[in-house]
Motif scaffolding. Structure first.
Motif, mmCIF file in Angstrom:
data_model
loop_
_atom_site.group_PDB
_atom_site.id
_atom_site.type_symbol
_atom_site.label_atom_id
_atom_site.label_comp_id
_atom_site.label_asym_id
_atom_site.label_seq_id
_atom_site.Cartn_x
_atom_site.Cartn_y
_atom_site.Cartn_z
ATOM 1 N N PRO A 162 16.910 2.869 -11.496
ATOM 2 C CA PRO A 162 18.335 2.836 -11.446
ATOM 3 C C PRO A 162 19.072 3.039 -10.218
ATOM 4 N N ALA A 163 18.645 3.974 -9.448
ATOM 5 C CA ALA A 163 19.489 4.267 -8.390
ATOM 6 C C ALA A 163 19.844 3.255 -7.311
ATOM 7 N N ALA A 164 18.801 2.260 -7.563
ATOM 8 C CA ALA A 164 18.742 1.215 -6.603
ATOM 9 C C ALA A 164 20.002 -0.033 -6.884
ATOM 10 N N ARG A 165 20.275 0.261 -8.149
ATOM 11 C CA ARG A 165 21.474 -0.725 -8.702
ATOM 12 C C ARG A 165 22.633 -0.469 -7.767
ATOM 13 N N GLN A 166 22.930 0.684 -7.467
ATOM 14 C CA GLN A 166 24.155 0.815 -6.868
ATOM 15 C C GLN A 166 24.048 1.188 -5.306
ATOM 16 N N ALA A 167 22.827 1.186 -4.843
ATOM 17 C CA ALA A 167 22.679 1.355 -3.426
ATOM 18 C C ALA A 167 22.821 0.119 -2.494
ATOM 19 N N ARG A 168 23.336 0.293 -1.632
ATOM 20 C CA ARG A 168 23.767 -0.563 -0.401
ATOM 21 C C ARG A 168 22.564 -1.175 0.059
ATOM 22 N N VAL A 169 22.284 -2.436 0.371
ATOM 23 C CA VAL A 169 21.200 -2.952 0.932
ATOM 24 C C VAL A 169 21.213 -3.379 2.550
ATOM 25 N N ARG A 170 20.851 -2.701 3.244
ATOM 26 C CA ARG A 170 21.025 -3.022 4.648
ATOM 27 C C ARG A 170 20.352 -4.231 5.166
ATOM 28 N N ASP A 171 19.280 -4.460 4.674
ATOM 29 C CA ASP A 171 18.374 -5.847 5.071
ATOM 30 C C ASP A 171 17.442 -6.199 3.987
ATOM 31 N N ALA A 172 16.965 -7.353 3.820
ATOM 32 C CA ALA A 172 16.261 -7.923 2.541
ATOM 33 C C ALA A 172 15.610 -9.027 3.240
ATOM 34 N N PHE A 173 14.277 -9.242 3.406
ATOM 35 C CA PHE A 173 13.583 -10.470 3.559
ATOM 36 C C PHE A 173 12.140 -10.464 3.213
ATOM 37 N N VAL A 174 11.827 -11.763 3.484
ATOM 38 C CA VAL A 174 10.372 -11.967 2.772
ATOM 39 C C VAL A 174 9.255 -12.266 4.065
ATOM 40 N N THR A 175 7.947 -11.852 3.903
ATOM 41 C CA THR A 175 6.847 -12.321 4.609
ATOM 42 C C THR A 175 5.875 -12.875 3.630
ATOM 43 N N ARG A 176 5.392 -13.859 4.277
ATOM 44 C CA ARG A 176 4.348 -14.755 3.413
ATOM 45 C C ARG A 176 3.261 -15.138 4.336
ATOM 46 N N GLU A 177 2.058 -14.646 3.604
ATOM 47 C CA GLU A 177 0.644 -14.932 4.203
ATOM 48 C C GLU A 177 -0.227 -15.901 3.360
ATOM 49 N N PRO A 178 0.094 -17.314 3.595
ATOM 50 C CA PRO A 178 -0.422 -18.234 2.857
ATOM 51 C C PRO A 178 -2.189 -18.239 2.621
ATOM 52 N N ARG A 179 -2.838 -17.844 3.613
ATOM 53 C CA ARG A 179 -4.281 -17.549 3.737
ATOM 54 C C ARG A 179 -4.643 -16.159 3.907
ATOM 55 N N ALA A 180 -4.032 -15.193 3.011
ATOM 56 C CA ALA A 180 -4.262 -14.132 3.207
ATOM 57 C C ALA A 180 -5.643 -13.624 2.834
ATOM 58 N N THR A 181 -6.412 -14.267 1.888
ATOM 59 C CA THR A 181 -7.849 -14.028 1.782
ATOM 60 C C THR A 181 -8.427 -15.400 1.215
ATOM 61 N N PHE A 182 -9.620 -15.569 1.232
ATOM 62 C CA PHE A 182 -10.337 -16.835 0.588
ATOM 63 C C PHE A 182 -10.389 -16.340 -0.989
ATOM 64 N N ARG A 183 -10.445 -17.545 -1.658
ATOM 65 C CA ARG A 183 -10.317 -17.445 -3.013
ATOM 66 C C ARG A 183 -11.509 -16.930 -3.572
#
Length: 468
Positions: free
Chosen positions: A358-379
């Protein structure tokens, strides 16, 4: 010899211990392979959240060799907070006084997300799982999900218990995971030894845990380490190997090729692995991470697993002395979210974090971003093992390394280190020597070319997407 990621580093150290001259080539600007970090503002960001277990003995031994033990923390007892919307966390923890497998009995019998009958069924399935042999080829041909269904696990039990660990450990949900690999995770990690599953987490960026100290150690031991070099060809020449690429031409008595399987299939000489086309069956499975840097703290949990929420696992990665709170949400088996725009993912997971904390609802976000690893592991699905090659190829002195090779372990840091050791042993047998128990200081005139190349530079198929 070969090296750059954990497999290559482990191979290089083992060969140096045996007294061989080692040249290591790495495509990235630094060592570490898939476990790398980059800067974003005042944060050092890891491409993904890596955890390990106390039973990852060869990986932990490598950390000790690198002088990195104090950059990771291991629990004194397996304990995972399970968070759900609208209630306090439920802690899934082992009993520290009971021996295996009884150490997990109280945790299963008191697991609140399941009804009493489901808990009892889970206990029976856990007992049956201890009898599954991870190295049995028949177990590899069956999905973990099918096995769970055959052992009385209904859909809520699979979702709320088995899937929590399976998806994170194998980067695949139970219905798409190999029973043999699941048995390796659950038996070795949770059922065979009481303290085996105590979780370990980096307390420093991955670059400081692996790559940087490895470069220092290898150079101190006399290895030649060259980064920013992408190998284009390996060919045999009268019993030796010619390695070329990016302005480099070297001749080696032996080579360890520690690259992901698509690159290995292109680089390995045809006579060394005539069946290399089957490696393509291993495919790739993605992991996506959503990073949120809040202005203030929103939770006191160091990490948690989520139930009935998009948040699979969340980790507090706030640096020591840092302000606010930096949380990373790790999404395994991320095929469904891999192609979603970063702005949409950030919006979804900010909302989900706000519901859990719940504390996150009112917290100010400094930064938000995404990292992706399309080939993180084999299947890591049924039938996987038949497509994983051994370290030894048909060309004497040419060995394969990487967590995708046939170690019997999942695609983990432990699997990578074990593969590196196996590849080094293949080379040592070819050269007629063995690693001395005292970590030897002798030298021979034989050389080993190490190549970790092949892992794409960030921006090839691994990228960071940003949203403020």
């Amino acid at each position: 010899m070969v090296g750059g990621g954990l497999a290559g580093i482990a191979s290089a150290v083992r060969l140096l211990d045996a007294g061989h001259r080692v040249t290591l080539l790495e495509a990235r600007p630094a060592l570490g392979g898939a476990t790398y970090s980059f800067r974003r503002g005042d944060l050092t960001v890891d491409t993904g959240q890596h955890v390990f277990l106390r039973c990852y003995q060869e990986y932990r031994d490598l950390l000790a060799r690198l002088g990195s033990t104090d950059r990771a923390a291991v629990q004194n007892g397996f304990s995972v907070p399970i968070v759900r919307v609208g209630g306090p966390p439920h802690v899934l923890a082992r009993n520290r006084r009971l021996p295996a497998p009884a150490h997990l009995l109280p945790a299963l019998l008191n697991y609140r997300p399941l009804r009493v009958g489901q808990r009892l069924a889970a206990v029976r399935a856990a007992a049956a799982l201890r009898r599954v042999e991870p190295d049995d080829p028949a177990a590899d041909r069956v999905s973990f999900g099918a096995w769970l269904a055959a052992h009385g696990q209904d859909e809520p039990t699979v979702t709320r218990l088995w899937e929590l660990i399976c998806t994170a450990a194998l980067n695949a949900p139970p219905e798409r995971a190999s029973l043999a690999l699941a048995a390796r995770v659950f038996r070795t990690g949770l059922l065979d030894r009481a303290d085996a599953a105590d979780l370990g987490r980096p307390t420093a960026p991955l670059a400081e845990l692996h790559g940087a100290p490895a470069a220092v150690l290898l150079r101190q031991r006399g290895a030649t380490v060259r980064t920013g070099v992408r190998v284009q060809q390996i060919r045999t020449d009268q019993g030796r190997y010619q390695v070329s690429g990016d302005g480099v031409e070297l001749t080696a008595d032996a080579v360890v090729l520690a690259v992901p399987h698509p690159q290995a299939a292109r680089l390995v000489p045809a006579e060394a692995a005539p069946d290399r086309a089957r490696w393509a069956r291993l495919g790739a499975a993605p992991i996506v991470n959503v990073h949120v840097h809040y202005q203030q703290r929103v939770t006191e949990l160091e990490f948690a697993a989520g139930l009935d929420t998009p948040v699979q696992w969340v980790f507090d990665r706030t640096p020591a002395g840092g302000s606010g709170q930096y949380l990373v949400v790790s999404i395994s088996a991320a095929e469904q979210v891999l192609g979603i725009r970063a702005s949409e993912l950030v919006r979804t997971y900010l909302g989900a974090l706000g519901e859990l904390f719940p504390a996150a609802r009112q917290a100010r976000v400094r930064d938000a971003f995404v990292t992706r690893e399309p080939r993180a592991t084999f299947r890591q699905g049924p039938g996987t093992r038949s497509a994983r090659p051994p370290a030894r190829t048909r060309s004497p002195g040419l060995a394969l390394a990487g967590a995708w090779t046939d170690t019997g372990w999942p695609d983990t840091m432990e699997g990578a280190v074990r593969s590196g050791h196996r590849a080094a042993d293949v080379v040592l047998a070819h050269l007629g020597s063995a690693a001395p128990a005292d970590g030897g200081t002798g030298r021979t005139e034989r050389s080993v070319g190490i190549e970790r190349l092949g892992r794409p530079r960030r921006g090839d198929d691994e990228r960071s997407e940003e949203t403020t």
